[in-house]
Design an enzyme around this catalytic site. Structure first.
Site, mmCIF file in Angstrom:
data_model
loop_
_atom_site.group_PDB
_atom_site.id
_atom_site.type_symbol
_atom_site.label_atom_id
_atom_site.label_comp_id
_atom_site.label_asym_id
_atom_site.label_seq_id
_atom_site.Cartn_x
_atom_site.Cartn_y
_atom_site.Cartn_z
ATOM 1 N N GLU A 125 0.811 -1.209 0.000
ATOM 2 C CA GLU A 125 0.000 0.000 0.000
ATOM 3 C C GLU A 125 0.858 1.279 0.000
ATOM 4 O O GLU A 125 0.450 2.299 -0.555
ATOM 5 C CB GLU A 125 -0.947 -0.068 1.207
ATOM 6 C CG GLU A 125 -2.013 0.995 1.285
ATOM 7 C CD GLU A 125 -2.773 1.274 -0.019
ATOM 8 O OE1 GLU A 125 -3.095 0.308 -0.748
ATOM 9 O OE2 GLU A 125 -3.038 2.463 -0.296
ATOM 10 N N HIS B 43 3.633 1.841 -1.658
ATOM 11 C CA HIS B 43 3.962 2.169 -3.050
ATOM 12 C C HIS B 43 2.721 2.693 -3.783
ATOM 13 O O HIS B 43 2.799 3.642 -4.555
ATOM 14 C CB HIS B 43 4.470 0.925 -3.794
ATOM 15 C CG HIS B 43 5.700 0.317 -3.208
ATOM 16 N ND1 HIS B 43 5.685 -0.866 -2.492
ATOM 17 C CD2 HIS B 43 6.998 0.720 -3.227
ATOM 18 C CE1 HIS B 43 6.908 -1.175 -2.109
ATOM 19 N NE2 HIS B 43 7.731 -0.230 -2.531
ATOM 20 N N LYS C 202 9.105 7.102 4.653
ATOM 21 C CA LYS C 202 9.629 6.083 5.566
ATOM 22 C C LYS C 202 11.146 6.011 5.390
ATOM 23 O O LYS C 202 11.900 5.898 6.343
ATOM 24 C CB LYS C 202 9.019 4.704 5.312
ATOM 25 C CG LYS C 202 9.482 3.724 6.391
ATOM 26 C CD LYS C 202 9.048 2.328 6.147
ATOM 27 C CE LYS C 202 9.889 1.621 5.136
ATOM 28 N NZ LYS C 202 11.133 1.043 5.678
ATOM 29 N N ASP C 203 11.585 6.115 4.131
ATOM 30 C CA ASP C 203 13.026 6.172 3.844
ATOM 31 C C ASP C 203 13.435 7.638 3.883
ATOM 32 O O ASP C 203 13.724 8.257 2.847
ATOM 33 C CB ASP C 203 13.298 5.549 2.474
ATOM 34 C CG ASP C 203 12.938 4.075 2.447
ATOM 35 O OD1 ASP C 203 13.551 3.308 3.192
ATOM 36 O OD2 ASP C 203 12.010 3.711 1.707
ATOM 37 N N VAL D 108 3.060 4.930 5.187
ATOM 38 C CA VAL D 108 1.792 4.193 5.321
ATOM 39 C C VAL D 108 2.042 3.062 6.319
ATOM 40 O O VAL D 108 3.063 2.371 6.255
ATOM 41 C CB VAL D 108 1.331 3.641 3.956
ATOM 42 C CG1 VAL D 108 0.051 2.841 4.104
ATOM 43 C CG2 VAL D 108 1.133 4.793 2.981
HETATM 44 O O1 PAF Z 1 13.239 2.958 -1.876
HETATM 45 C C1 PAF Z 1 13.510 2.073 -2.713
HETATM 46 O O2 PAF Z 1 12.743 1.144 -2.966
HETATM 47 C C2 PAF Z 1 14.847 2.134 -3.445
HETATM 48 O O3 PAF Z 1 15.845 2.603 -2.617
HETATM 49 C C3 PAF Z 1 14.771 2.916 -4.761
HETATM 50 C C4 PAF Z 1 14.432 4.373 -4.527
HETATM 51 C C5 PAF Z 1 13.752 2.294 -5.692
HETATM 52 C C6 PAF Z 1 16.135 2.873 -5.452
HETATM 53 O O4 PAF Z 1 16.530 1.572 -5.744
#
Ligand code: PAF
Length: 284
Positions: free
Chosen positions: A26, A28, A140-141, A167
């Site tokens: 969810e 993504h 989150k990242d 999320v």
């Molecule tokens: O966050 C992610 O899934 C990855 O670090 C990304 C941004 C797709 C780069 O590989």
């Protein structure tokens, strides 16, 4: 992909991109929705990028489910999916990398040397190959978001960035493809991560200003049985990621922790000026 991107560009079609490593959830899909109204075609890339994994990390066992990903993308209004293979992205003679120097060093960068160099390099390539005008990343990242933002700024990349809130599952755990690694017992323990973050948020809201005190309280919630191994737990300036000892208006709290062999990350902005909403489903 590049010739299709060129054709779209010539036709004046704006592409929006959600870069992913697949095993979609969810989180993504919420990023795809964030592109609504900002572009004419929504694209996603699926590529488990080897150069952002260090030795001994989970590159080989990283969860993959391409068929399901494609179904989810189709159901959620994605018009275009780019799934390159490693040879295409990194041909034998590939030797150009992007390093966002300062922002890549602390936090995750300290424990995953080369990780953000790998992220910045692949994101730059994905931007170029898809010709996207706008791209969405999840908060989150958090450190990744700041690194990509700096790269776009420093290299004048013609890409608008949009960032989506984390999320969470109904009990507050941040959605992550890596949650699939957790056993039932580990999954129960993992709830302590959003619990500690929500506790910190409340301290900030109540005017507690000492980041050291907040950190100590969070550690008490996180690992009374030493079953959660905290790799780092830091209060930093939300933009520069430099350490902060006082909350002031707002501060970003970030952590990485191992539960068993699974490494999870999460973060929250706290403080009287943060405007952060309570994490739903967490009882502190
Ligand atoms: O966050 C992610 O899934 C990855 O670090 C990304 C941004 C797709 C780069 O590989």
């Amino acid at each position: 992909m590049s010739s299709h991107a060129l054709k779209l560009r010539r036709e004046g079609v704006r592409v929006g991109l959600v870069p992913t490593m697949g095993c979609l959830h969810e989180g993504h899909l919420s990023l795809l929705r964030l592109l609504d109204g900002r572009c004419d075609r929504k694209a996603a890339s699926i590529f488990v990028n080897p150069i952002q994994f260090g030795e001994g990390e989970d590159l080989d066992k990283y969860p993959r489910d391409e068929a399901h990903d494609l179904e989810l993308l189709a159901e959620n209004g994605c018009n275009l999916v780019f799934i390159p293979d490693v040879q295409e992205m990194y041909p034998e003679d590939f030797q150009t990398y992007i390093e966002v120097e300062k922002l890549s060093k602390p936090l995750c960068g300290q424990f995953r040397p080369g990780h953000f160099r790998g992220v910045a390099t692949v994101v730059n390539r994905l931007f170029n190959l898809t010709g996207c005008s706008v791209a969405a990343f999840g908060l989150k990242d958090y450190q990744q978001a700041r690194v990509v933002e700096r790269m776009v700024e420093d290299l004048n990349l013609p890409v608008e960035l949009v960032f989506g809130e984390t999320v969470r599952e109904s009990d507050g755990l941040a959605m992550s493809s890596r949650n699939a690694y957790l056993s039932a017992e580990e999954r129960e323990l993992a709830v302590r991560i959003p619990t500690a973050l929500e506790w910190a948020r409340r301290q900030g809201e109540n005017g507690v200003d000492d980041c050291g005190l907040i950190r100590d309280g969070m550690l008490t919630i996180l690992n009374p049985l030493l079953k959660i191994k905290v790799q780092y737990l830091s209060a930093v300036d939300p933009m520069t990621l430099e350490p902060r000892s006082e909350v002031g208006g707002s501060v970003q709290i970030l952590l990485a922790a191992f539960i068993g062999r699974t490494r999870l990350i999460d973060n929250i902005r706290i403080g009287p000026g943060s405007g952060t909403k309570p994490i739903k489903g967490v009882s502190v």
